[in-house]
Design an enzyme around this catalytic site. Structure first.
Site, PDB file in Angstrom:
ATOM      1  N   LYS A  28      48.621  36.051  47.521  1.00 38.98           N
ATOM      2  CA  LYS A  28      49.348  36.990  46.664  1.00 38.98           C
ATOM      3  C   LYS A  28      49.243  38.421  47.200  1.00 38.98           C
ATOM      4  O   LYS A  28      50.249  39.129  47.303  1.00 38.98           O
ATOM      5  CB  LYS A  28      48.791  36.904  45.227  1.00 38.98           C
ATOM      6  CG  LYS A  28      49.478  37.817  44.228  1.00 38.98           C
ATOM      7  CD  LYS A  28      49.418  37.238  42.831  1.00 38.98           C
ATOM      8  CE  LYS A  28      48.061  37.398  42.184  1.00 38.98           C
ATOM      9  NZ  LYS A  28      47.816  38.776  41.691  1.00 38.98           N
ATOM     10  N   SER A  29      48.038  38.832  47.550  1.00 38.84           N
ATOM     11  CA  SER A  29      47.852  40.212  48.035  1.00 38.84           C
ATOM     12  C   SER A  29      48.678  40.454  49.289  1.00 38.84           C
ATOM     13  O   SER A  29      49.330  41.495  49.436  1.00 38.84           O
ATOM     14  CB  SER A  29      46.379  40.456  48.372  1.00 38.84           C
ATOM     15  OG  SER A  29      45.610  40.449  47.203  1.00 38.84           O
ATOM     16  N   ARG A 130      46.064  48.030  30.921  1.00 40.66           N
ATOM     17  CA  ARG A 130      45.189  48.238  32.085  1.00 40.66           C
ATOM     18  C   ARG A 130      45.201  49.695  32.551  1.00 40.66           C
ATOM     19  O   ARG A 130      46.224  50.374  32.485  1.00 40.66           O
ATOM     20  CB  ARG A 130      45.596  47.280  33.206  1.00 40.66           C
ATOM     21  CG  ARG A 130      45.444  45.842  32.744  1.00 40.66           C
ATOM     22  CD  ARG A 130      45.792  44.851  33.812  1.00 40.66           C
ATOM     23  NE  ARG A 130      44.870  44.924  34.931  1.00 40.66           N
ATOM     24  CZ  ARG A 130      45.017  44.228  36.045  1.00 40.66           C
ATOM     25  NH1 ARG A 130      46.077  43.444  36.188  1.00 40.66           N
ATOM     26  NH2 ARG A 130      44.130  44.325  37.003  1.00 40.66           N
ATOM     27  N   GLN A 177      43.290  48.073  45.333  1.00 41.97           N
ATOM     28  CA  GLN A 177      44.583  48.557  44.832  1.00 41.97           C
ATOM     29  C   GLN A 177      44.648  50.086  44.924  1.00 41.97           C
ATOM     30  O   GLN A 177      45.666  50.647  45.324  1.00 41.97           O
ATOM     31  CB  GLN A 177      44.804  48.098  43.397  1.00 41.97           C
ATOM     32  CG  GLN A 177      44.958  46.586  43.303  1.00 41.97           C
ATOM     33  CD  GLN A 177      45.211  46.101  41.903  1.00 41.97           C
ATOM     34  OE1 GLN A 177      45.144  46.857  40.943  1.00 41.97           O
ATOM     35  NE2 GLN A 177      45.488  44.814  41.777  1.00 41.97           N
ATOM     36  N   ASP A 327      38.242  38.173  42.052  1.00 43.92           N
ATOM     37  CA  ASP A 327      39.123  37.358  41.209  1.00 43.92           C
ATOM     38  C   ASP A 327      38.567  35.954  40.967  1.00 43.92           C
ATOM     39  O   ASP A 327      39.175  35.167  40.242  1.00 43.92           O
ATOM     40  CB  ASP A 327      40.509  37.243  41.859  1.00 43.92           C
ATOM     41  CG  ASP A 327      41.238  38.589  41.859  1.00 43.92           C
ATOM     42  OD1 ASP A 327      40.955  39.420  40.968  1.00 43.92           O
ATOM     43  OD2 ASP A 327      42.081  38.804  42.747  1.00 43.92           O
ATOM     44  N   LYS A 354      40.665  43.535  34.137  1.00 44.29           N
ATOM     45  CA  LYS A 354      41.620  42.704  34.878  1.00 44.29           C
ATOM     46  C   LYS A 354      42.726  42.269  33.898  1.00 44.29           C
ATOM     47  O   LYS A 354      42.920  42.897  32.874  1.00 44.29           O
ATOM     48  CB  LYS A 354      40.898  41.514  35.507  1.00 44.29           C
ATOM     49  CG  LYS A 354      39.909  41.920  36.586  1.00 44.29           C
ATOM     50  CD  LYS A 354      40.613  42.523  37.780  1.00 44.29           C
ATOM     51  CE  LYS A 354      39.672  42.912  38.890  1.00 44.29           C
ATOM     52  NZ  LYS A 354      40.361  43.652  39.960  1.00 44.29           N
ATOM     53  N   ARG A 358      37.702  39.653  31.425  1.00 45.99           N
ATOM     54  CA  ARG A 358      37.319  38.310  31.890  1.00 45.99           C
ATOM     55  C   ARG A 358      35.893  37.928  31.540  1.00 45.99           C
ATOM     56  O   ARG A 358      35.569  36.733  31.510  1.00 45.99           O
ATOM     57  CB  ARG A 358      37.568  38.186  33.403  1.00 45.99           C
ATOM     58  CG  ARG A 358      39.047  38.112  33.719  1.00 45.99           C
ATOM     59  CD  ARG A 358      39.362  37.989  35.187  1.00 45.99           C
ATOM     60  NE  ARG A 358      40.792  37.725  35.357  1.00 45.99           N
ATOM     61  CZ  ARG A 358      41.451  37.862  36.500  1.00 45.99           C
ATOM     62  NH1 ARG A 358      40.808  38.273  37.582  1.00 45.99           N
ATOM     63  NH2 ARG A 358      42.739  37.592  36.565  1.00 45.99           N
TER      64      ARG A 358
END
Ligand code: S3P
Length: 445
Positions: A28-29, A130, A177, A327, A354, A358
């Site tokens: 994904k990244s 977020r 990020q 993650d 996140k 979580r």
């Protein structure tokens, strides 16, 4: 999320071992970054193995609105991206809809920060909670202007700097990020933009920027990385092959470890050291994971992973490994719930911001299936069952809070339970791993 509007509950039942060979979808990244850099290179970039999850499609749609052309002719073709060039993004005509994707939001804010355009960002209920202050702060120093919602969240409006200023910025939280947002802003900023990361985080942006021809220098000293990007870069279009996502493979690595009789090969898994923390921790716990044919694909280390069932032992997880498995904690907590003895984790405050909190979501979910869990401010302590199956959900459903990784982690918990585990909504899985349930069926056939 774009998928059907009603929650889709699903019960994940225990079944036989996981066997054979599977291939998880693209990282994904790396997929986000391939589209973004392709959109800034003049000419055609082709991407093979792009993850076609909702998060990445949100990035593609946004870059389409910013002027790039992104498509593929047939299902099995690579994706084509016709970029506009650094500095040439166009003013979007409507709000950029980010769905559930923090990566799309924060990295695109970086790209736009050094273009003189105005954009609005919106997202779903999870993304709208977020924190965006962590990117607003450095990007404001570059000269971008922001009007966020109260608390520094989405929806927000931003206007990029007409004359962006190169900054030197030390990351206050370890975040790829935030690092990437600043480096992407630096692409269209005259001079050298510098990011200092006291704790290394995933380095896909740096690797790919170099692949596209940008001048990026990385200096390491005493664990601190200093990354410099030379601005006003000309990016050259590339042919990119996206390796399989280790964060998606993680669910199958743990499932095959937990379910007796399993013997599974997961092909083509990205093993960038900034992402491989889970494998190290599982091995410390006694997991049987072998990397076969280590190789390099598209500038990233890759291997096939052979995973066989084994009984795990609880450990104290080194908090220094957190960024390289940030993650993977939800699925590690499931592994810990089945291990012999106690597993403790700490230094995980970031997990609270996140797609869901979580730590709280997994503490509640695991307690609901009979695991012994204590939640602390920055981690969980879990007394494992020693291999005995979890009870499963007997009444009620696991609340996944629009978080794909909570849904998939608790699906795996279902495989190692007596009665199965029912999650309240499988739709969020489509953000990162649309084929998850189909691959689970394939591996258990
Ligand atoms: C990502 C970085 C990580 C990770 C996220 C993807 C990226 O976030 O949790 O799923 O692609 O850069 P942080 O950098 O905020 O920790």
């Amino acid at each position: 999320m774009n998928s059907p509007s009603l929650p889709q509950p699903r019960r994940f039942m225990p079944a036989g071992p996981l066997r054979g060979r599977i291939r998880v979808p693209g990282d994904k990244s790396i997929s986000h970054r391939a589209i973004m850099l392709g959109a800034l290179a003049v000419g055609e970039t082709r991407v093979t193995g792009l993850l076609e999850g909702e998060d990445v499609m949100a990035t593609a749609a946004a870059l389409g609105a910013l002027g790039a052309t992104i498509y593929k002719e047939r299902a099995d073709d690579p994706w084509s991206i016709h970029g506009v060039g650094v500095g040439a993004l166009l003013q979007p005509e409507s709000a950029l809809e980010m769905g559930n994707s923090g990566t799309s939001t924060r990295l695109l804010m970086g790209l736009i920060a050094s273009h003189a355009i105005t954009a609005a960002f919106t997202g779903d209920a999870s993304l709208s909670k977020r924190p965006m202050g962590r990117v607003i702060e450095p990007l404001s120093r570059i000269g971008a202007q922001f009007t966020p919602s109260p608390g520094g969240t989405l929806p927000l409006m931003m206007t990029g700097a007409p004359v962006p200023v190169p900054i030197e910025y030390r990351l206050p939280v370890p975040s790829a990020q935030v690092k990437s947002a600043i480096l992407l802003a630096g692409l269209n900023t005259a001079g050298i933009t510098t990011v200092i990361e006291p704790v290394p985080t995933r380095d896909h942006t740096e690797r790919m920027l170099r692949g596209f021809g940008a001048r990026v220098e990385v200096e390491e000293s005493g664990g601190t990385r200093t990354i410099r990007i030379h601005g006003e870069a000309d990016l050259r279009p590339q042919a990119i092959i996206v390796p399989g996502d280790p964060s998606s493979a993680a669910f199958f690595i743990v499932a095959a470890t937990l379910v007796e009789g399993s013997d599974l090969v997961i092909e083509n898994v990205g093993l960038n050291p900034t992402r491989a923390g889970l494998i190290e921790v599982l091995r410390q716990m006694g997991a049987d994971i072998t990397a076969i044919e280590p190789r390099e694909v598209g500038g990233e280390p890759v291997a096939d992973l052979h995973v066989r069932h084994s009984v795990l032992r609880g450990i104290e997880v080194d908090p220094a490994l957190a960024p390289s498995m940030i993650d993977e904690f939800p699925i590690l907590f499931v592994a810990a719930a089945l291990a012999q003895g106690r597993t403790t984790t700490s230094g995980l405050e970031e997990l609270r911001v996140k797609e869901s909190d979580r730590l709280a979501a997994m503490a509640t979910a695991l307690a609901a299936v009979g695991a012994r869990v204590e939640e602390t401010a920055d981690g969980l302590a879990i007394d494992g069952s020693g291999g005995a199956p979890l009870r499963g959900t007997t009444d009620g459903r696991i609340e996944t809070h629009l978080d794909h990784r909570i849904a998939m982690s608790m699906a795996v918990a279902g495989l190692a339970s007596v009665d199965g585990v029912e999650v309240d909504d499988v739709r969020p899985i489509g953000t990162s791993f649309p084929a998850f349930e189909a691959l689970l069926e394939q591996a258990r056939a």
